[in-house]
Design an enzyme around this catalytic site. Structure first.
Site, mmCIF file in Angstrom:
data_model
loop_
_atom_site.group_PDB
_atom_site.id
_atom_site.type_symbol
_atom_site.label_atom_id
_atom_site.label_comp_id
_atom_site.label_asym_id
_atom_site.label_seq_id
_atom_site.Cartn_x
_atom_site.Cartn_y
_atom_site.Cartn_z
ATOM 1 N N LYS A 111 18.759 -31.528 0.589
ATOM 2 C CA LYS A 111 19.231 -30.160 0.357
ATOM 3 C C LYS A 111 20.600 -30.126 -0.294
ATOM 4 C CE LYS A 111 16.500 -27.409 3.503
ATOM 5 N NZ LYS A 111 16.469 -26.351 4.498
ATOM 6 N N LYS A 194 6.805 -31.777 -1.496
ATOM 7 C CA LYS A 194 6.342 -30.944 -0.392
ATOM 8 C C LYS A 194 6.121 -29.502 -0.850
ATOM 9 C CE LYS A 194 9.392 -29.962 2.708
ATOM 10 N NZ LYS A 194 10.392 -29.874 3.754
ATOM 11 N N LYS A 197 9.114 -23.210 0.264
ATOM 12 C CA LYS A 197 9.464 -21.830 -0.067
ATOM 13 C C LYS A 197 10.375 -21.764 -1.277
ATOM 14 C CE LYS A 197 9.553 -20.496 4.811
ATOM 15 N NZ LYS A 197 10.437 -20.569 5.983
HETATM 16 P P1 AMP Z 1 10.646 -24.007 7.486
HETATM 17 O O1 AMP Z 1 9.929 -23.131 6.539
HETATM 18 O O2 AMP Z 1 11.368 -25.137 6.817
HETATM 19 O O3 AMP Z 1 11.480 -23.276 8.480
HETATM 20 O O4 AMP Z 1 9.501 -24.741 8.346
HETATM 21 C C1 AMP Z 1 8.825 -24.151 9.436
HETATM 22 C C2 AMP Z 1 7.761 -25.099 9.963
HETATM 23 O O5 AMP Z 1 6.776 -25.362 8.960
HETATM 24 C C3 AMP Z 1 8.304 -26.477 10.374
HETATM 25 O O6 AMP Z 1 7.642 -26.910 11.545
HETATM 26 C C4 AMP Z 1 7.956 -27.358 9.212
HETATM 27 O O7 AMP Z 1 7.778 -28.712 9.579
HETATM 28 C C5 AMP Z 1 6.635 -26.756 8.741
HETATM 29 N N1 AMP Z 1 6.431 -26.994 7.302
HETATM 30 C C6 AMP Z 1 7.201 -26.533 6.272
HETATM 31 N N2 AMP Z 1 6.724 -26.941 5.082
HETATM 32 C C7 AMP Z 1 5.610 -27.676 5.377
HETATM 33 C C8 AMP Z 1 4.653 -28.375 4.556
HETATM 34 N N3 AMP Z 1 4.741 -28.383 3.233
HETATM 35 N N4 AMP Z 1 3.626 -29.024 5.193
HETATM 36 C C9 AMP Z 1 3.521 -29.004 6.550
HETATM 37 N N5 AMP Z 1 4.389 -28.380 7.363
HETATM 38 C C10 AMP Z 1 5.426 -27.710 6.791
#
Ligand code: AMP
Ligand code: TRP
Length: 332
Positions: A111, A194, A197
């Site tokens: 990041k 990955k 968002k």
């Molecule tokens: P975040 O959007 O970073 O707050 O992630 C929220 C949850 O979604 C966390 O448990 C992440 O590990 C999971 N997550 C985010 N992106 C992915 C992805 N591309 N594949 C699987 N899990 C994800």
């Protein structure tokens, strides 16, 4: 006692990676666990956020979680900033965690990128706050996607260091729960990145808000290679884009990757993609519709968060009190 905690950032739309890697598992765990789920707005401001957008995203993410099946009556759903215990315990953990531990965190490196000197101190200390989120409730299990594994290891290191520094058995060694066939959903444009968002291309992800025709278009345009589907998962190892789509399919229909390979052995991706789009639409359309309905009633969503925060505060207060005693703060 088993207690589940997890969090998601209110930055932009939730996507299929969030859903398959985390949120769907959160819903499953509710059947037999006490569950606390949190929209982590304190984490969101580790990078600059527009205040009005942050408020809107917090409502929207809360609405998506409710629409996906999070039960805020038996469990708890709230936004992090409204329970001050998180920030308080994070400070104490700032004084427990070592610089060397944080220096190893790959998410910070990714990041912060090349502009490390310009990253906020909050972005660097982010995993300490995450440990505080979990340990403020002495949570024993944390369902997350694969990308959060390292942060959860740090949470265990912090719990252990705190317990041993003060000679107490205050915090549990929390277990990560990383399960399902899609613990790391990749971008539809690049099988080595990955799904996220923040990807500038909207075609890299499927958002929970996408209408059916857009889901069809995105899956049709998803990158693949020229070969047909293989008969075994081994043959997917050198084919990241193909492996990703098969993994998504398997997760959506709750089958193993092996079973999906057997079913589609030798099929063309064009045929497979049609079936995949059908599955994705069947799973996501009801969620999208319920989310729209909830977004038309922001007062209801806010009342759910308000109630959740109050119940979370009640759970966190005795833990903060205990920590203050252990650390030696004079409770005046
Ligand atoms: P975040 O959007 O970073 O707050 O992630 C929220 C949850 O979604 C966390 O448990 C992440 O590990 C999971 N997550 C985010 N992106 C992915 C992805 N591309 N594949 C699987 N899990 C994800
Ligand atoms: N860091 C997590 C992410 O970006 C979100 C998060 C914050 C979290 N606090 C948490 C996840 C506590 C699990 C437990 O995905």
């Amino acid at each position: 006692m088993n207690r589940v905690f997890s969090g998601v950032q209110p930055t932009g739309n939730l996507h299929l990676g969030n859903y398959l890697g985390a949120i769907r598992n959160w819903v499953t765990l509710q059947a037999d666990h006490e569950c606390i789920y949190c929209v982590v707005d304190l984490h969101a401001i580790t990078v600059a956020q527009d205040p009005a957008e942050l408020r809107a995203s917090t409502r929207e993410v809360a609405a998506s979680l409710l629409a996906a099946g999070i039960d805020a009556k038996t469990g708890i759903l709230f936004n992090q900033s409204q329970v001050s215990a998180h920030a308080e315990l994070a400070w104490i953990f700032n004084c427990v965690a070592r610089l060397g531990w944080l220096n190893r965190m790959t998410q910070f490196k990714e990041k912060a990128g090349k502009h490390r000197e310009n990253a906020s101190v909050g972005l660097y200390a982010y995993p300490n706050l995450m440990a505080a989120d979990i340990l403020t409730y002495k949570a024993t299990h944390v369902p997350v996607g694969e990308d959060q594994k390292q942060h959860l290891e740090l949470c265990r290191d912090i719990a252990q260091a705190f317990n041993s520094q003060y000679g107490v058995d205050c915090f549990p060694l929390t277990e990560p729960l990383i399960f399902g066939e899609a613990t790391r959903v990749m971008s539809l444009r690049d099988g080595t990145a990955k799904m996220s968002k923040s990807d500038p291309s909207d075609y890299a992800r499927i958002n929970l808000t996408d209408p059916p025709d857009l889901i069809v278009k995105k899956i049709r345009r998803a990158r693949t290679d020229p070969d047909p589907l293989p008969s075994t998962p081994d043959e997917l190892e050198s084919r990241p884009e193909a492996a990703n789509l098969v993994g998504i399919f398997a997760a959506l229909c709750s089958e193993s990757v092996e079973a999906v390979c057997r079913r589609f052995d030798g099929a063309q991706f064009s045929t497979f993609k049609e079936k995949l789009a059908e599955l994705a639409i069947a799973e996501l359309t009801p969620i999208t519709a319920e989310m729209q309905r909830l977004m038309d009633d922001p007062a209801y969503v806010e009342s759910v968060l308000h109630d959740g925060a109050e119940r979370a505060r009640n759970l966190s207060e005795p833990v903060i009190r205990e920590v203050q005693e252990v650390v030696g703060f004079l409770i005046a």
